[in-house]
Design a protein around this motif. Sequence first.
Motif: not given
Length: 196
Positions: A93-95, A178-186
């Motif tokens: 998980r990332l927060e 935003a970039a890290l959120a996208e990396a986590g979602r992928v």
Amino acid sequence: MPAEVLVMCSACGRPQTAARRRCAFCNAELPEAPLPPRSPESSEPPAPWPGVTPLTLDLGNRRALAVNDARLSFQGRPGGGPALDVPWARVKRLEWSTRPYLEALGLLAFTALGLLWAPTQAVRIMALAAGVLGVMLTGLYRHHGLTVELDDGSRMRWPLGMAPRGSAREARLQVARAALAEAGRVRRVPVAGFDA
């Protein structure tokens, strides 16, 4: 869009984009980047995972997050030291957290002491000015941090730094978020605090 190529600085060992000629951390000359293999039917190198290319996210103040197909890395000590990194396979998980600069409210203690026990009017005025400054700094600056929860339940807290609201540095932090959120979602890693 071609993937961004990362190289490791031969002097300090920190990952960064190969587009730079000199290390962003120690200013040493970067080694030549190896060219990625190209598929015969395409002129662009294949992405390691769909939708996200390897990249280094500049957080300002010589701090950086590096995201690639295998690892998530953080360089948080501007003066040097090893980067903290973790394999994506272990990330549960990332927060992302953002909070006001509450430490500046410590100046209110000086204000209270100055107003109660100051021997002269000039010291009282300085104490009052310190309190006003502390309140202004609390409203103006924000701390950003990233908590990486691992598969064994442990947590790594990475202090990403402090930035004034609306500044260029805060804009870099928002791009990184935003970039890290996208990396986590992928990668199907749950993310929290990335939409604030």
